[in-house]
Design a protein around this motif. Structure first.
Motif, mmCIF file in Angstrom:
data_model
loop_
_atom_site.group_PDB
_atom_site.id
_atom_site.type_symbol
_atom_site.label_atom_id
_atom_site.label_comp_id
_atom_site.label_asym_id
_atom_site.label_seq_id
_atom_site.Cartn_x
_atom_site.Cartn_y
_atom_site.Cartn_z
ATOM 1 N N LEU A 8 64.376 -26.141 -19.802
ATOM 2 C CA LEU A 8 65.831 -26.598 -20.286
ATOM 3 C C LEU A 8 66.495 -26.979 -19.008
ATOM 4 N N ARG A 9 66.635 -26.072 -18.174
ATOM 5 C CA ARG A 9 67.436 -26.129 -16.691
ATOM 6 C C ARG A 9 66.841 -27.545 -15.989
ATOM 7 N N ARG A 11 65.200 -30.149 -17.275
ATOM 8 C CA ARG A 11 65.455 -31.256 -18.208
ATOM 9 C C ARG A 11 66.690 -31.532 -17.928
ATOM 10 N N ASP A 12 67.498 -30.907 -17.651
ATOM 11 C CA ASP A 12 69.169 -31.138 -17.676
ATOM 12 C C ASP A 12 69.500 -31.284 -15.976
ATOM 13 N N SER A 13 68.610 -30.945 -15.031
ATOM 14 C CA SER A 13 68.820 -30.845 -13.263
ATOM 15 C C SER A 13 69.793 -30.092 -13.210
ATOM 16 N N PHE A 52 72.767 -26.215 -24.155
ATOM 17 C CA PHE A 52 71.816 -27.330 -24.317
ATOM 18 C C PHE A 52 71.678 -28.015 -25.446
#
Length: 64
Positions: A8-9, A11-13, A52
């Motif tokens: 998830l990190r 994915r969200d940069s 998230f």
């Protein structure tokens, strides 16, 4: 407990430090969470899931 934090990190940069600052913990806490060496408090699990825009169950996966 398994989790999708690293995925998830990415994915969200977000870096580990970015995430740590956003949920008010040390970067080392995020490292331990990602490696499965630390189970978060209920509050921390809520904070990460909220960041998230997911449910706790979508971020943290219970192992059988």
């Amino acid at each position: 407990m398994k989790n999708r934090i690293k995925e998830l990190r990415a994915r969200d940069s977000l870096t580990q430090l970015d995430l740590a600052k956003a949920v008010n913990v040390r970067r080392e806490t995020i490292v331990f969470l990602e490696k499965g060496k630390y189970n978060p408090s209920l509050q921390l699990a809520f904070d990460i899931a909220k960041l998230f825009k997911l449910t706790i169950e979508e971020v943290f996966l219970m192992e059988d």
